[in-house]
Write a protein that holds these residues in place. Structure first.
Motif, PDB file in Angstrom:
ATOM      1  N   TYR A 129      37.717  28.771   3.130  1.00  0.00           N
ATOM      2  CA  TYR A 129      39.083  28.800   3.015  1.00  0.00           C
ATOM      3  C   TYR A 129      39.704  29.917   2.195  1.00  0.00           C
ATOM      4  CZ  TYR A 129      38.303  24.065   4.725  1.00  0.00           C
ATOM      5  OH  TYR A 129      38.009  22.918   5.502  1.00  0.00           O
ATOM      6  N   SER A 130      38.954  30.562   1.254  1.00  0.00           N
ATOM      7  CA  SER A 130      39.577  31.785   0.635  1.00  0.00           C
ATOM      8  C   SER A 130      39.326  32.849   1.321  1.00  0.00           C
ATOM      9  CB  SER A 130      38.601  31.800  -0.773  1.00  0.00           C
ATOM     10  OG  SER A 130      38.795  30.850  -1.677  1.00  0.00           O
ATOM     11  N   LYS A 131      38.497  32.999   2.070  1.00  0.00           N
ATOM     12  CA  LYS A 131      38.340  34.090   3.153  1.00  0.00           C
ATOM     13  C   LYS A 131      39.518  34.217   4.151  1.00  0.00           C
ATOM     14  CE  LYS A 131      35.512  36.660   6.635  1.00  0.00           C
ATOM     15  NZ  LYS A 131      34.309  36.751   7.613  1.00  0.00           N
ATOM     16  N   ASP A 132      39.652  32.915   4.545  1.00  0.00           N
ATOM     17  CA  ASP A 132      40.835  32.596   5.450  1.00  0.00           C
ATOM     18  C   ASP A 132      41.902  32.871   5.034  1.00  0.00           C
ATOM     19  OD1 ASP A 132      42.093  31.435   8.296  1.00  0.00           O
ATOM     20  OD2 ASP A 132      42.742  30.041   6.669  1.00  0.00           O
ATOM     21  N   LEU A 133      42.174  32.463   3.847  1.00  0.00           N
ATOM     22  CA  LEU A 133      43.602  32.618   3.239  1.00  0.00           C
ATOM     23  C   LEU A 133      44.082  34.192   2.637  1.00  0.00           C
ATOM     24  CD1 LEU A 133      46.030  31.205   1.793  1.00  0.00           C
ATOM     25  CD2 LEU A 133      44.657  31.056  -0.304  1.00  0.00           C
ATOM     26  N   VAL A 134      43.141  34.886   2.232  1.00  0.00           N
ATOM     27  CA  VAL A 134      43.369  36.189   1.640  1.00  0.00           C
ATOM     28  C   VAL A 134      42.895  37.424   2.604  1.00  0.00           C
ATOM     29  CG1 VAL A 134      42.762  35.362  -0.814  1.00  0.00           C
ATOM     30  CG2 VAL A 134      41.179  36.593   0.559  1.00  0.00           C
ATOM     31  N   ALA A 135      42.159  37.060   3.712  1.00  0.00           N
ATOM     32  CA  ALA A 135      41.759  37.913   4.912  1.00  0.00           C
ATOM     33  C   ALA A 135      41.525  39.354   4.245  1.00  0.00           C
ATOM     34  CB  ALA A 135      42.741  37.924   5.708  1.00  0.00           C
ATOM     35  N   ARG A 137      40.389  42.817   3.385  1.00  0.00           N
ATOM     36  CA  ARG A 137      40.128  44.076   4.534  1.00  0.00           C
ATOM     37  C   ARG A 137      38.978  44.936   3.694  1.00  0.00           C
ATOM     38  NH1 ARG A 137      46.147  46.327   4.130  1.00  0.00           N
ATOM     39  NH2 ARG A 137      45.808  45.781   1.779  1.00  0.00           N
ATOM     40  N   PRO A 138      38.348  45.707   4.644  1.00  0.00           N
ATOM     41  CA  PRO A 138      37.137  46.549   4.049  1.00  0.00           C
ATOM     42  C   PRO A 138      37.479  47.310   2.765  1.00  0.00           C
ATOM     43  CG  PRO A 138      37.368  46.691   6.622  1.00  0.00           C
ATOM     44  CD  PRO A 138      38.725  45.850   6.146  1.00  0.00           C
ATOM     45  N   GLY A 139      36.603  47.329   2.070  1.00  0.00           N
ATOM     46  CA  GLY A 139      36.865  48.177   0.667  1.00  0.00           C
ATOM     47  C   GLY A 139      37.676  47.416  -0.330  1.00  0.00           C
ATOM     48  N   GLU A 140      38.171  45.916  -0.167  1.00  0.00           N
ATOM     49  CA  GLU A 140      38.882  45.428  -1.163  1.00  0.00           C
ATOM     50  C   GLU A 140      38.152  44.885  -2.039  1.00  0.00           C
ATOM     51  OE1 GLU A 140      43.209  44.222   0.810  1.00  0.00           O
ATOM     52  OE2 GLU A 140      41.624  42.563   0.595  1.00  0.00           O
ATOM     53  N   CYS A 141      38.388  44.659  -3.278  1.00  0.00           N
ATOM     54  CA  CYS A 141      37.533  44.200  -4.318  1.00  0.00           C
ATOM     55  C   CYS A 141      38.187  42.672  -4.895  1.00  0.00           C
ATOM     56  CB  CYS A 141      37.427  45.199  -5.606  1.00  0.00           C
ATOM     57  SG  CYS A 141      36.690  44.456  -6.965  1.00  0.00           S
ATOM     58  N   TRP A 142      37.754  41.660  -4.423  1.00  0.00           N
ATOM     59  CA  TRP A 142      37.911  40.317  -5.189  1.00  0.00           C
ATOM     60  C   TRP A 142      37.125  39.737  -6.044  1.00  0.00           C
ATOM     61  CZ3 TRP A 142      42.530  37.512  -3.897  1.00  0.00           C
ATOM     62  CH2 TRP A 142      43.311  38.182  -3.178  1.00  0.00           C
ATOM     63  N   VAL A 143      37.487  39.200  -7.133  1.00  0.00           N
ATOM     64  CA  VAL A 143      36.774  38.732  -8.141  1.00  0.00           C
ATOM     65  C   VAL A 143      36.838  37.040  -8.019  1.00  0.00           C
ATOM     66  CG1 VAL A 143      36.234  38.503 -10.797  1.00  0.00           C
ATOM     67  CG2 VAL A 143      37.122  40.418  -9.810  1.00  0.00           C
ATOM     68  N   VAL A 144      35.581  36.695  -8.306  1.00  0.00           N
ATOM     69  CA  VAL A 144      35.451  35.099  -8.172  1.00  0.00           C
ATOM     70  C   VAL A 144      35.115  34.421  -9.593  1.00  0.00           C
ATOM     71  CG1 VAL A 144      33.599  33.382  -7.496  1.00  0.00           C
ATOM     72  CG2 VAL A 144      34.903  34.680  -5.584  1.00  0.00           C
ATOM     73  N   VAL A 145      35.948  33.824 -10.055  1.00  0.00           N
ATOM     74  CA  VAL A 145      35.728  33.028 -11.346  1.00  0.00           C
ATOM     75  C   VAL A 145      35.239  31.821 -11.226  1.00  0.00           C
ATOM     76  CG1 VAL A 145      36.843  32.265 -13.866  1.00  0.00           C
ATOM     77  CG2 VAL A 145      37.615  34.440 -12.373  1.00  0.00           C
ATOM     78  N   THR A 146      34.122  31.513 -11.781  1.00  0.00           N
ATOM     79  CA  THR A 146      33.456  30.147 -11.804  1.00  0.00           C
ATOM     80  C   THR A 146      32.415  30.077 -13.070  1.00  0.00           C
ATOM     81  OG1 THR A 146      32.543  28.274 -10.353  1.00  0.00           O
ATOM     82  CG2 THR A 146      31.537  30.297 -10.102  1.00  0.00           C
ATOM     83  N   SER A 147      31.807  28.699 -13.174  1.00  0.00           N
ATOM     84  CA  SER A 147      30.821  28.600 -14.033  1.00  0.00           C
ATOM     85  C   SER A 147      29.626  29.475 -13.999  1.00  0.00           C
ATOM     86  CB  SER A 147      30.676  27.197 -14.096  1.00  0.00           C
ATOM     87  OG  SER A 147      31.590  26.113 -14.580  1.00  0.00           O
ATOM     88  N   ALA A 148      29.049  29.944 -14.896  1.00  0.00           N
ATOM     89  CA  ALA A 148      27.956  30.733 -14.737  1.00  0.00           C
ATOM     90  C   ALA A 148      26.858  29.965 -14.243  1.00  0.00           C
ATOM     91  CB  ALA A 148      27.332  31.112 -16.135  1.00  0.00           C
ATOM     92  N   LEU A 149      26.615  28.578 -14.453  1.00  0.00           N
ATOM     93  CA  LEU A 149      25.691  27.800 -13.759  1.00  0.00           C
ATOM     94  C   LEU A 149      25.824  27.587 -12.322  1.00  0.00           C
ATOM     95  CD1 LEU A 149      23.285  26.038 -15.111  1.00  0.00           C
ATOM     96  CD2 LEU A 149      24.824  23.957 -14.778  1.00  0.00           C
ATOM     97  N   HIS A 150      27.197  27.947 -11.999  1.00  0.00           N
ATOM     98  CA  HIS A 150      27.553  27.466 -10.614  1.00  0.00           C
ATOM     99  C   HIS A 150      27.506  28.769  -9.732  1.00  0.00           C
ATOM    100  CE1 HIS A 150      30.944  26.868  -7.453  1.00  0.00           C
ATOM    101  NE2 HIS A 150      29.876  26.105  -6.834  1.00  0.00           N
TER     102      HIS A 150
END
Length: 219
Positions: A129-135, A137-150
């Motif tokens: 759903y995140s990919k669908d939402l932000v769409a 583009r090539p070369g973009e840099c998105w950061v994912v924040v979650t628990s280190a364990l996860h």
């Protein structure tokens, strides 16, 4: 013990089945021997928590956005701190609870565009759903924040849907032994299940450019 994280399909399939059988055979012993449970849980937790290092944003440059996966308030707090460093970058809360949404609204910088997406009910849906939402583009840099364990399972899921992201792990593993053990084994079996059903790119996803072997030490 060394286990490659990229194997030929036939060998990888056999490895998965043997690993699962081994864990199932060990599970009664783990339950009956608390000390063994603690030792194995500690080793697994360290392996998972250390699998991904925090992204070097000095090298990659300003991120195009932040995606924080619902689960703990600590993730939201860290995402808001990150957003403060880069005023104006969008932040997406994927699958958050009411407490996390309220915390994000309270902590968000006035210039931070905040999007709440409640559709996701699991890690794979977070990615899809995140990919669908932000769409992206090539070369973009998105950061994912979650628990280190996860983080290993999260990155594997994002890779599986074709969305490469930068990891921003949060050190929030529970300290209560019983809760910690449950979380660790949830991730271990989650990695196996995701890989078996094609929801993760690899059995044990790792950071780009690192060694392709998985080493579990004795503690």
């Amino acid at each position: 013990m060394l286990l490659p994280d990229t194997l030929p399909p036939v060998i990888e399939s056999v490895t998965f089945r043997l690993s699962l059988v081994g864990l199932l055979l060990l599970s009664p012993l783990i339950v009956l021997v608390p000390r063994l449970d603690r030792a194995i849980t500690t080793a697994a937790a360290r392996a998972l928590e250390g699998r991904f290092q925090t992204a070097d944003l000095m090298a990659t440059g300003r991120p195009d956005g932040v995606i924080v996966l619902g689960g703990t308030p600590g993730r939201v707090i860290e995402a808001m701190r990150l957003a403060e460093r880069f005023p104006g970058i969008p932040v997406v809360l994927s699958g958050p609870g009411d407490v996390e949404v309220a915390l994000a609204l309270k902590k968000a910088h006035p210039t931070t565009p905040l999007t709440v997406d409640r559709r996701a009910t699991n890690t794979y849906e977070n990615a899809l759903y995140s990919k669908d939402l932000v769409a992206p583009r090539p070369g973009e840099c998105w950061v994912v924040v979650t628990s280190a364990l996860h983080m290993p399972r999260a990155v594997g899921a994002f890779d599986a849907v074709g969305f490469q992201v930068l990891p921003w792990p949060v050190d929030d593993t529970p300290q209560n032994p019983e809760v910690r053990s449950a979380r660790v084994w949830h991730e271990v079996f989650g990695l196996m299940g995701y890989w078996a059903f094609g929801r993760s790119s690899k059995l044990y996803p790792g950071q780009l450019g690192e060694s392709t072997t998985f080493e579990i030490a004795s503690y």
